[in-house]
Design an enzyme around this catalytic site. Sequence first.
Site, short mmCIF file in Angstrom:
data_model
loop_
_atom_site.label_atom_id
_atom_site.label_comp_id
_atom_site.label_asym_id
_atom_site.label_seq_id
_atom_site.Cartn_x
_atom_site.Cartn_y
_atom_site.Cartn_z
N LYS A 1 -26.55 9.91 -18.57
CA LYS A 1 -27.41 9.65 -17.42
C LYS A 1 -26.61 9.13 -16.22
O LYS A 1 -25.45 8.72 -16.35
CB LYS A 1 -28.54 8.70 -17.81
CG LYS A 1 -29.53 9.41 -18.74
CD LYS A 1 -30.82 8.69 -18.95
CE LYS A 1 -31.78 9.58 -19.73
NZ LYS A 1 -33.02 8.88 -20.10
N ARG B 1 -30.54 8.90 -28.95
CA ARG B 1 -30.76 10.30 -28.58
C ARG B 1 -29.57 10.74 -27.72
O ARG B 1 -29.34 10.18 -26.65
CB ARG B 1 -32.07 10.43 -27.81
CG ARG B 1 -32.43 11.85 -27.38
CD ARG B 1 -33.79 11.85 -26.67
NE ARG B 1 -34.20 13.20 -26.27
CZ ARG B 1 -33.86 13.77 -25.12
NH1 ARG B 1 -33.10 13.11 -24.24
NH2 ARG B 1 -34.27 14.98 -24.83
#
Length: 337
Positions: free
Chosen positions: A278, A313
Amino acid sequence: MPEYIRPIVQWDVARPADAQMLAGGRGWFTQVEVLSRSTDPSIVAASEVSEEALAPLVETRPPIAGMAMDRPRIMGILNTTPDSFSDGGKHNSAEKALQGALRMSDADILDIGGESTRPGATFVPAEEEILRTVPVIEALRTAGLGQPISIDTRKAAVADAALSAGASLVNDVSGFTFDSDLAPLCARRAAPVCVMHAQGDPKTMQSAPQYEDVLLDVYDLLADQIAMLVDVGVPRSQIIADPGVGFGKTQSHNLALLARLSLFHGLGVPILLGASRKKFIGTIGHQEIAEKRMPGSIAVALAALKHGTQIVRVHDVPETAQAIALWQAAVAGCADG
């Protein structure tokens, strides 16, 4: 004002006799941080906390989708979209997705998504999302891959089709706020779920997100949505919670959540963290290219495991699996973790 109890998780092999074991795993704690909206945080001995407040922190988490929650689990990301921020287009056919899944043999569960949820992404109709995901799920099942499959969707129609094709868990990035039919569908089909926090939808969520207290605001919303899911018939034992790093949150919001991630054990369900590649990892790690953020992603995953997070994840499954194996061995002092 209510108090929030955050276990200060330890992994040292020298465990005191009075240590409380965290959620049936190997982490433990003897102290907790007491948080409130009206007073400064304080640290107290766990022995001073009521049995009622300790119960959700220490209760063993039952298996979900066949995964025992007694050790860290890896959710491998397999997007079938043309426009996901990191891997868009790489798995947008059944053949490509199967090859991608085979490279994720270390994953405990595969998360299939057909709608990009990157900041600024536009809405994808359910029919298109089904066309992107169901053939992939069917191909994985036909190939005999043994891992459970999660369908990453906000839509009841997509979840229904995916479950019929062989998916076993529904992962909703909207926290079951987008489609009112989705939670009842999951209850009716006895599907485990992951409820994630997000402020706004993907198209607008990074437009100046604001919170009174991001940690406690996210906790309260997840608690409310878990209560809703239980009310419609999804057993609490089959719910996973995700604080939604990067979804309607600034870098400072993300770091505030990561620094006190163990608070979410108070929800009484397993915690999932999805921070892989991210933007904040690229910003702090000085890496603009998402595909080159693997080292930073692993660092964040290991930091999450320090808080007792049960599932991470990730995009880089083999590398994360290796890092977790070494982290466990180093913590336990033996190679079998």
